[in-house]
Write an enzyme that holds these catalytic residues in place. Structure first.
Site, mmCIF file in Angstrom:
data_model
loop_
_atom_site.group_PDB
_atom_site.id
_atom_site.type_symbol
_atom_site.label_atom_id
_atom_site.label_comp_id
_atom_site.label_asym_id
_atom_site.label_seq_id
_atom_site.Cartn_x
_atom_site.Cartn_y
_atom_site.Cartn_z
ATOM 1 N N ASP A 57 -23.930 -20.985 43.133
ATOM 2 C CA ASP A 57 -25.086 -20.458 44.036
ATOM 3 C C ASP A 57 -25.360 -18.886 43.563
ATOM 4 O O ASP A 57 -24.242 -18.075 43.200
ATOM 5 C CB ASP A 57 -24.643 -20.178 45.638
ATOM 6 C CG ASP A 57 -25.467 -19.833 46.478
ATOM 7 O OD1 ASP A 57 -26.191 -18.856 46.512
ATOM 8 O OD2 ASP A 57 -25.722 -20.517 47.442
ATOM 9 N N SER A 122 -30.892 -19.585 50.047
ATOM 10 C CA SER A 122 -30.215 -20.765 49.798
ATOM 11 C C SER A 122 -30.318 -22.017 50.488
ATOM 12 O O SER A 122 -30.514 -22.970 50.136
ATOM 13 C CB SER A 122 -28.655 -20.453 49.964
ATOM 14 O OG SER A 122 -28.295 -19.378 48.951
ATOM 15 N N ASP A 173 -22.429 -23.838 55.514
ATOM 16 C CA ASP A 173 -23.171 -23.046 54.817
ATOM 17 C C ASP A 173 -24.449 -23.890 53.991
ATOM 18 O O ASP A 173 -24.328 -25.333 53.973
ATOM 19 C CB ASP A 173 -22.419 -22.245 53.745
ATOM 20 C CG ASP A 173 -23.010 -20.940 53.032
ATOM 21 O OD1 ASP A 173 -23.890 -20.410 53.995
ATOM 22 O OD2 ASP A 173 -22.513 -20.379 52.147
ATOM 23 N N THR A 175 -25.861 -24.469 51.416
ATOM 24 C CA THR A 175 -25.960 -25.492 50.333
ATOM 25 C C THR A 175 -25.258 -26.599 50.289
ATOM 26 O O THR A 175 -26.099 -27.849 50.194
ATOM 27 C CB THR A 175 -25.500 -24.780 49.022
ATOM 28 O OG1 THR A 175 -25.920 -23.487 48.903
ATOM 29 C CG2 THR A 175 -25.575 -25.443 47.715
ATOM 30 N N ARG A 186 -30.352 -22.357 59.681
ATOM 31 C CA ARG A 186 -29.128 -22.570 58.898
ATOM 32 C C ARG A 186 -27.970 -22.147 59.854
ATOM 33 O O ARG A 186 -26.868 -22.239 59.315
ATOM 34 C CB ARG A 186 -29.421 -21.763 57.564
ATOM 35 C CG ARG A 186 -29.635 -20.325 57.795
ATOM 36 C CD ARG A 186 -29.804 -19.693 56.270
ATOM 37 N NE ARG A 186 -28.454 -19.580 55.540
ATOM 38 C CZ ARG A 186 -28.261 -19.182 54.461
ATOM 39 N NH1 ARG A 186 -29.377 -18.784 53.564
ATOM 40 N NH2 ARG A 186 -27.120 -19.121 53.721
ATOM 41 N N GLU A 365 -20.344 -27.111 44.661
ATOM 42 C CA GLU A 365 -20.752 -25.883 44.643
ATOM 43 C C GLU A 365 -19.964 -24.694 44.474
ATOM 44 O O GLU A 365 -18.917 -24.909 45.157
ATOM 45 C CB GLU A 365 -21.577 -25.652 45.944
ATOM 46 C CG GLU A 365 -22.319 -24.297 46.011
ATOM 47 C CD GLU A 365 -22.469 -23.400 47.424
ATOM 48 O OE1 GLU A 365 -22.100 -24.077 48.381
ATOM 49 O OE2 GLU A 365 -23.618 -22.825 47.223
ATOM 50 N N ASP A 370 -22.964 -15.870 44.474
ATOM 51 C CA ASP A 370 -23.845 -15.532 45.286
ATOM 52 C C ASP A 370 -23.154 -14.312 46.291
ATOM 53 O O ASP A 370 -23.696 -13.173 46.399
ATOM 54 C CB ASP A 370 -24.720 -16.430 46.173
ATOM 55 C CG ASP A 370 -25.433 -15.847 47.288
ATOM 56 O OD1 ASP A 370 -26.615 -15.474 46.944
ATOM 57 O OD2 ASP A 370 -24.965 -15.927 48.379
ATOM 58 N N LYS A 371 -22.241 -14.764 46.860
ATOM 59 C CA LYS A 371 -21.558 -13.754 48.110
ATOM 60 C C LYS A 371 -21.042 -12.528 47.356
ATOM 61 O O LYS A 371 -21.303 -11.615 47.826
ATOM 62 C CB LYS A 371 -20.604 -14.534 48.962
ATOM 63 C CG LYS A 371 -21.366 -15.717 49.534
ATOM 64 C CD LYS A 371 -20.325 -16.493 50.356
ATOM 65 C CE LYS A 371 -20.905 -18.057 50.625
ATOM 66 N NZ LYS A 371 -22.157 -18.098 51.461
ATOM 67 N N HIS A 374 -24.199 -10.225 46.226
ATOM 68 C CA HIS A 374 -24.793 -9.672 47.483
ATOM 69 C C HIS A 374 -23.876 -8.488 47.671
ATOM 70 O O HIS A 374 -24.186 -7.428 48.151
ATOM 71 C CB HIS A 374 -24.414 -10.338 48.828
ATOM 72 C CG HIS A 374 -25.706 -11.483 48.660
ATOM 73 N ND1 HIS A 374 -26.955 -11.135 48.798
ATOM 74 C CD2 HIS A 374 -25.586 -12.881 48.948
ATOM 75 C CE1 HIS A 374 -27.850 -12.045 48.956
ATOM 76 N NE2 HIS A 374 -26.849 -13.137 49.228
ATOM 77 N N ASP A 415 -29.357 -22.152 42.582
ATOM 78 C CA ASP A 415 -30.357 -22.357 43.623
ATOM 79 C C ASP A 415 -31.356 -21.120 43.583
ATOM 80 O O ASP A 415 -32.425 -21.168 43.925
ATOM 81 C CB ASP A 415 -29.828 -22.416 44.941
ATOM 82 C CG ASP A 415 -28.900 -21.368 45.348
ATOM 83 O OD1 ASP A 415 -28.183 -20.296 44.416
ATOM 84 O OD2 ASP A 415 -28.311 -21.062 46.647
ATOM 85 N N HIS A 416 -31.007 -19.775 42.807
ATOM 86 C CA HIS A 416 -31.820 -18.822 42.730
ATOM 87 C C HIS A 416 -31.193 -17.705 41.939
ATOM 88 O O HIS A 416 -29.874 -18.030 41.914
ATOM 89 C CB HIS A 416 -31.987 -18.274 44.114
ATOM 90 C CG HIS A 416 -30.912 -17.772 44.878
ATOM 91 N ND1 HIS A 416 -29.899 -16.886 44.848
ATOM 92 C CD2 HIS A 416 -30.505 -18.686 46.026
ATOM 93 C CE1 HIS A 416 -29.110 -17.007 45.571
ATOM 94 N NE2 HIS A 416 -29.413 -18.223 46.380
ATOM 95 N N HIS A 472 -31.392 -11.335 46.568
ATOM 96 C CA HIS A 472 -31.692 -12.708 45.683
ATOM 97 C C HIS A 472 -32.897 -12.242 44.813
ATOM 98 O O HIS A 472 -33.527 -11.308 45.163
ATOM 99 C CB HIS A 472 -32.092 -13.945 46.227
ATOM 100 C CG HIS A 472 -31.219 -14.399 47.203
ATOM 101 N ND1 HIS A 472 -31.215 -15.296 47.905
ATOM 102 C CD2 HIS A 472 -29.779 -14.156 47.230
ATOM 103 C CE1 HIS A 472 -30.216 -15.968 48.425
ATOM 104 N NE2 HIS A 472 -29.337 -15.065 48.231
HETATM 105 MG MG MG Z 1 -24.506 -21.600 48.933
HETATM 106 ZN ZN ZN Z 2 -28.004 -19.213 47.208
HETATM 107 ZN ZN ZN Z 3 -27.292 -15.442 49.026
#
Ligand code: MG
Ligand code: ZN
Ligand code: ZN
Ligand code: MG
Ligand code: ZN
Ligand code: ZN
Lengths: 509, 509
Positions: A57, A122, A173, A175, A186, A365, A370-371, A374, A415-416, A472
């Site tokens: 992610d 996501s 979450d 994903t 979500r 995953e 990602d987290k 961030h 995913d990005h 992102h």
């Molecule tokens: Mg995810």
């Molecule tokens: Zn993501």
């Molecule tokens: Zn994110």
């Protein structure tokens, strides 16, 4: 919109794709199933027994390079992450492919309805490869009109395959959720919303029509139990303490419901997870932490230019709370442990002729790249990339040992992309962290500059912001594959093409 | 170090490459010819008659996506840039490949001597693919010990191929310079340094030992005339007003020297450029602007959060000074015009049996994607990406028309990535520009956050910085290829592998 007819089970037709050089399609043109494909006409026809999809992610090319530069040296290579797609790395003359793929989503809120959204979240992104349908940020395998779209686990199950879903995040979450549920928001984690069951936030976190008490298909966690993947491993155990508000299991917690429905469960218990084995008709649900799983490395939040230069070059250290550390029984739950457990369980099921499964589809995953990005946390995102890389290596080794490697399509992508950038000097007005690679000794400056709001309570008032809230990015990113069908990722594709790459390899489309 | 023996002409041996999963090599280990290769063992053996290498300076995946989102819509594709590497896009069943490649350089100054430098400049990067040798930032086809390394134009000429070098930058800029010269400093443009000949800055811009008056091989421009590529087209005409300080042409300007040595020349004259044709033994030197060539689009410098939101979404407009606009004679010099002129000239030479050339090697650079990204100028970098895309399309069309497409390996890549990032909202503390795509109507926010110093004279004193000084990034980036040998770019490679991909396809290694 929640009618069962929208989810007719069985073979799904390949929607004719758009021509390669299309220009200027509107969100409306792109919103139907298959409409955003770039490669529908490519004639790769190889068939795979199994498909394993690894998702980092937020793992854009910059995030991969940050981690490689630090962990392997700039001239080094990841044993797992870089080996997928690399000619001759897994097997001589095996099919491989690498390429770039686009991740944009479609507008649906008041400010962007009907136009393309260049930066996906996501949820929309996962929905893209899970269902082949482009949708809006916040959508979990529903289209822009909120109609459920059949996902790969549903499709695989309907076609006699075993299925699995593994993540280091909360299992609710986005994903993992795109493969176990259909949700207009979500945040609709459970029948009481995104809570541990001590209060009911469903009105805030869920569309009312989706709730069971209103005749809907229910929350993400409840649908997970309905979807009944054979193997589900991740975090988010506390949300299963919620109580069903309607239906056959009204008044029971989701853990009680899972047990009543024949799941083998493990909650926050690494030893119980380690001891799980295949039992016919008893799917595995192992949730090993209350929320997201602890990261491998301790945090190194980015600082302002003067502060990061004063701190100097840092190296990363292991987080004692990481479940990948061996416990007193010698057990652990790194992503590699979770991945190989999932492969073992699914392989045992396929080997059991009476299970009538001919192969498996499994998503794995690495969620917290990602987290941690961030949070502008360089060591955090590096450790999570390492955890994913080792999960890939361990999976390849396990498949090789069981003679399944040549029959398995392995795909690695994200995913990005995300904020982090490798620069030569600490930037003047973005936060940064200076790292020193323990492998090649190089100095790596990682810059974080995309947070959208300042913070009145920032530690450093002259700077006015803290190391949170990075965003992102919308850049195209790496997709890599090895095994039957791998060549289909070559060139420029879209994330919705990934649905067809997987479905075609498994003979589902 | 400038002895002729260091540049022995002829076939160059393929240095045995490093194993795939190498880790932790030091700068010393990486600094010899071929030592940074990742794919020396891959068995792609296809042979090409011609190779054309397109370089977008600073064109990372983010820069490609910014331009695609704006010019084509997020679901669209570039006719040229995205077609290279795309299966079946140029020809059914033609060889194609796409992958990621690393661009790091090696330290050589007091702060980083002996260690890897994660972020390259254009000089070290270009030297990497031009010679197969990793080197230090500022190096023009010399190694870390300042020894000249044979480059692809020298190698191609020595093996009976026609050669060309096209750029939108000054022809002495790093990316073209690596194919025409060997210089310890990229600023050593001419015998009087980086000047228009009205003063002598050689002592500041050049290592003394390199100057002709000290027995050296001379400046970049003088070596360009010695290297004698068959076609050279770009900017930087004013540097040829310098006067040689020593040697056979002492006292003459470089333009006079070029004429005396039989070059067909054009200086700042689009009509003269348009009328150039192949004349046996008379290489073309067309420099069409004093410095870098004017950009296609007018500038839209990035602004602080409040200012960019106040300005609102912008669209790009054409720069009246762009040489791609038709002049009163109906002639123009877009990169597409320059590229097709180069292909026409080189093809005519190869068709002339008496020239004894069997094919050609041609580099074509879109130089100012980088320069506009440094200036935080979204429309600037988008217009230059468009100019490069159209040059690729025009080149493909020209090769197809002359029946050479199937025999030509076309590679598209960049030398390093850059600052620009696509985000969803204007960032709080990086500069940004909000664009509205004229094609799909989407709103694209481009963030610029890597400048390393504040600016006391900034227009907005509350922000304290201006839209200049953005930096390169160290992320891996896209390489794509179509034609014989194209599969060799699949997977993870290094920019030095590109030297071998080209040399092998042409039978030079
Ligand atoms: Mg995810
Ligand atoms: Zn993501
Ligand atoms: Zn994110
Ligand atoms: Mg350049
Ligand atoms: Zn450059
Ligand atoms: Zn630059």
């Amino acid at each position: 919109m929640w009618g069962a007819s929208a989810l007719a089970m069985g073979m799904i037709a390949t929607f004719p794709g758009m021509a390669f050089a299309q220009e200027g399609k509107t969100a409306d043109d792109l919103s139907s199933h298959g409409a955003a494909q770039r490669i529908a006409q490519t004639g790769v026809s190889s068939k795979a027994k199994n498909v394993i999809l690894f998702i980092g992610d937020g793992m854009g090319d910059s995030e991969i390079t940050v981690a490689r530069d630090y962990l392997k040296g700039a001239s080094g290579s990841f044993d797992g992450l870089d080996a997928i797609g690399q000619p001759d790395a897994l097997s001589a003359d095996g099919e491989t492919g690498t390429g770039q793929y686009t991740t944009y989503s479609l507008g649906s809120n008041s400010s962007n309805r009907g136009v393309v959204t260049p930066v996906t979240d996501s949820a929309a992104s996962g929905s893209g490869w899970a269902t082949g349908t482009k949708t809006y940020n916040n959508a979990v395998s529903v289209d822009v009109s909120q109609n459920p779209q059949m996902n790969l686990i549903e499709l695989a199950k309907a076609n006699g395959l075993a299925t699995g879903n593994v993540t280091t995040a909360e299992i609710q979450d986005a994903t993992p959720a795109v493969l176990e549920s259909h949700s207009t928001q979500r945040s609709c984690y459970g029948p009481q919303g995104k809570t541990d069951g001590t209060m009911n936030n469903a009105a805030k976190n869920c569309d009312a029509a989706q709730l069971k008490e209103n005749g809907g298909i229910g929350s993400i966690s409840e649908q997970l139990l309905d979807t009944r993947a054979d193997v589900t491993i991740g975090g988010g155990s506390k949300y299963f303490k919620q109580t069903a508000q309607a239906g056959e299991y009204a008044g029971k917690t989701l853990w009680e419901q899972a047990a009543a429905r024949g799941f083998q469960t493990a909650s926050n218990d690494v030893d119980a997870f380690s001891n799980l084995s295949y039992k016919k008709g008893k799917p595995v649900l192992a949730l090993l932490s209350d929320g997201n799983m602890p990261t491998q490395y301790n945090m190194t939040p980015a600082l302002s230019q003067k502060a990061t230069e004063a701190r100097g070059a840092v190296t990363c250290s292991t987080n004692s709370a990481w479940l990948g550390n061996k416990n007193s029984s010698g057990n652990s739950a790194s992503l590699a442990d979770m991945a190989t457990k999932a492969v073992d369980l699914l392989s045992a099921q396929v080997s059991d002729k009476s299970s009538n499964t001919s192969g498996f589809f499994l998503q794995i995953e690495g969620a917290s790249i990602d987290k941690q990005d961030h949070a502008a946390n360089a060591c955090g995102q590096i450790g999570e990339t390492d955890d994913l890389d080792k999960a890939i290596s361990a999976t390849v080794a396990s498949l090789k040992a069981s003679g399944q490697l040549d029959d398995t399509l392995i795909i690695v992508t994200a995913d990005h992309a995300h904020t982090s950038q490798i620069v030569s000097d600490a930037p003047a007005y973005a936060l940064s962290t200076i790292l020193k690679s323990p492998v090649d000794g190089s100095t790596i400056v990682v810059s974080y500059g995309t947070a959208t709001s300042t913070d009145a309570g920032a530690d450093d008032s002259s700077v006015g912001y803290t190391a949170g809230g990075m965003e992102h990015t919308g850049t195209q990113l790496r997709i890599a594959a090895s095994g039957p069908g791998a060549r289909r990722v070559t060139g420029l594709t879209d994330q919705t093409d990934n649905f067809y790459t997987i479905a075609k390899a498994l003979g589902l489309a």
